[in-house]
Design an enzyme around this catalytic site. Sequence first.
Site, PDB file in Angstrom:
ATOM      1  N   CYS A  16       0.692  -0.960  -0.290  1.00 21.29           N
ATOM      2  CA  CYS A  16      -0.187  -0.025   0.167  1.00 21.29           C
ATOM      3  C   CYS A  16       1.919   1.822  -0.167  1.00 21.29           C
ATOM      4  CB  CYS A  16      -0.795   0.089   1.209  1.00 21.29           C
ATOM      5  SG  CYS A  16      -1.622   1.318   1.243  1.00 21.29           S
ATOM      6  N   ARG A  20     -12.605   0.173  -5.857  1.00 24.91           N
ATOM      7  CA  ARG A  20     -12.164   0.172  -3.789  1.00 24.91           C
ATOM      8  C   ARG A  20     -11.632   1.659  -3.801  1.00 24.91           C
ATOM      9  NH1 ARG A  20      -7.893  -0.939  -0.250  1.00 24.91           N
ATOM     10  NH2 ARG A  20      -8.880  -1.979   1.847  1.00 24.91           N
TER      11      ARG A  20
HETATM   12  P1  IMP Z   1      -1.049  -7.193   3.983  1.00 22.32           P
HETATM   13  O1  IMP Z   1      -1.489  -8.056   4.961  1.00 22.32           O
HETATM   14  O2  IMP Z   1       0.043  -6.107   5.004  1.00 22.32           O
HETATM   15  O3  IMP Z   1      -0.645  -6.823   3.079  1.00 22.32           O
HETATM   16  O4  IMP Z   1      -2.249  -6.226   4.131  1.00 22.32           O
HETATM   17  C1  IMP Z   1      -3.095  -6.709   2.928  1.00 22.32           C
HETATM   18  C2  IMP Z   1      -4.399  -5.502   3.409  1.00 22.32           C
HETATM   19  O5  IMP Z   1      -4.077  -4.175   2.085  1.00 22.32           O
HETATM   20  C3  IMP Z   1      -5.402  -5.469   2.518  1.00 22.32           C
HETATM   21  O6  IMP Z   1      -6.681  -6.007   2.761  1.00 22.32           O
HETATM   22  C4  IMP Z   1      -5.955  -4.034   2.173  1.00 22.32           C
HETATM   23  O7  IMP Z   1      -7.536  -2.953   2.791  1.00 22.32           O
HETATM   24  C5  IMP Z   1      -5.052  -3.344   2.124  1.00 22.32           C
HETATM   25  N1  IMP Z   1      -5.161  -2.921   0.523  1.00 22.32           N
HETATM   26  C6  IMP Z   1      -4.748  -4.094  -0.601  1.00 22.32           C
HETATM   27  N2  IMP Z   1      -4.621  -3.221  -1.357  1.00 22.32           N
HETATM   28  C7  IMP Z   1      -4.317  -2.050  -1.017  1.00 22.32           C
HETATM   29  C8  IMP Z   1      -3.846  -0.985  -2.182  1.00 22.32           C
HETATM   30  O8  IMP Z   1      -3.713  -1.079  -3.538  1.00 22.32           O
HETATM   31  N3  IMP Z   1      -3.485  -0.218  -1.563  1.00 22.32           N
HETATM   32  C9  IMP Z   1      -3.671  -0.108  -0.685  1.00 22.32           C
HETATM   33  N4  IMP Z   1      -4.197  -0.454   0.519  1.00 22.32           N
HETATM   34  C10 IMP Z   1      -4.639  -2.472   0.134  1.00 22.32           C
END
Ligand code: IMP
Length: 548
Positions: A352, A462
């Site tokens: 993100c 989204r």
């Molecule tokens: P991770 O577990 O740290 O990889 O985060 C996963 C979460 O990141 C997802 O459940 C979303 O809430 C968020 N997310 C997914 N895609 C994006 C993006 O492109 N930008 C910002 N947040 C994202």
Amino acid sequence: MPITNGDAMFGGAPLLSKQQILPHQKAIEVLKEYESRDGLNIDQLLDSNKNGALTYNDFLVLPGYIGFAASDVTLDSPVTKRISLKTPLLSSPMDTVTEDNMAIHLALLGGLGVIHHNCSADDQADMVRKVKRYENGFISDPVCLSPKTTVAEAVALRDQLGFGGFPVTEDGQLRSKLIGIVTNRDIQFHDNLEEPVSEVMSKDLVTAPAGTTLAEANDVLRQSKKGKLPIVDSNGNLVSLLSRTDLMKNHNYPLASKLPHSKQLIAAAAIGTRPDDKTRLQKLVDAGLDVVILDSSQGNSLYQVGMVKYIKETYPGLDVIAGNVVTREQAATLIAAGADGLRIGMGSGSACITQEVMAVGRPQATAVRAVASFAARFGVPCIADGGIQNVGHIVKGLAMGASTVMMGGLLAGTTESPGLSFVRDGKLVKAYRGMGSIDAMEDKKAGAGAANSKASNAGTARYFSEGDRLLVAQGVSGSVLDRGSVTKFVPYLIAGVQHSMQDIGVKSLVALREGVNDGTVRFELRTVSAQAEGNVHGLHSYDKKLYS
Ligand code: IMP
């Protein structure tokens, strides 16, 4: 007089004369003389005037008293007002993380996989259907032959798939009348390859009726001495198959996520908040959906409030999780609209770049506490979503008040995520991309996701970018290390959380929350050097193997 942590006496024995030294037996009693417990309570930790806003790496939980085995720690926790899980772990609705295979396996292990919506409504509904139809041990989509299939074709199929033993149905499809079964023996030495399988198939069938439990079916299979046990409905139509070779492999999944009085796994899926999403939702509900997540990076919107109200009115039996939110005010709007659960996180995800590009978001530990402590007053459970990189982060998310945590990157490298592993820079990896990455918004395939137009794409929706001529990325597209199957990785996460809770001295997530709220579970801030100390340091080289 109570002793404060800053008192000179706290420094210890060297200042005391021999007469002043207390007997050991008095240690517990003397402890009571201190004004407060060692370390910080949650409010002191999260005092943003003093400490700023915190992420998971900024603090530690202090150890408590171990009076039980780690395996005695229970992790039951609600994901919505009505639905509880035995494992507080969810997978993200991202097209490189959760399709039916992840949803099935995570549900078997007691968690919940949220099926992404970067695909057509029909494809997403199909995935929901597969989760609902899945029965452990039963092959729910067996390869079927028609009576006209030739022996040569059956041989070719056997060679291609690596197994023999095909049910033969009237029209060659599942849910059509079962008329025979072709085994390896039937075709192995058969001379006339052009003959139809109806001439060689075995018609002496042992079947079991739909609804038979795995244990019962296994018994029938054992007694019948056959290789396959077809399961048929009351009209004799084939509904699934049990294979002798799978018999030994069939695990029991005592934690499996099921609704009370249901044998089916719980199915969850994400949708957006556009008018089209109402049609999509109807298809998902028809497929058996139990929980819907409204997938938005900023959930406090007119659209989402409208959608929550619409869902609560139209589908009173369906639980709706709204979000994402990071403030009390955002949460209040969605709770007032009727949300059964909230998803917390903005900018903390591993793929993100929201905080960098949009200048909005909130460090995750502070966000989780702020929202979860407010939502708890209405009995609304919260998901800590994003930024989970290890077992410790899961525990910290739960300690901040979340009932469950959601993971993207941590699960994207598992066998059950969509797509295949590939080698990059000598390492086995799998694709992982943010849903706000240009790739996902334009839906360039990353090993997952069906073809989509930009206008109906989940990524753009989204991030409220459907109408934009220029897409502004809020995520990146990359890869994560291959992690093997969730059937090994998730039990590792569960065992890790149990051991951590044992260290903290709490036997359940309820006890953890109570301990945090009443100040018996204590915390400590970590300076940058404390963080360095808490990681491997000073070694020339090392191997970081996490479990075996
Ligand atoms: P991770 O577990 O740290 O990889 O985060 C996963 C979460 O990141 C997802 O459940 C979303 O809430 C968020 N997310 C997914 N895609 C994006 C993006 O492109 N930008 C910002 N947040 C994202």
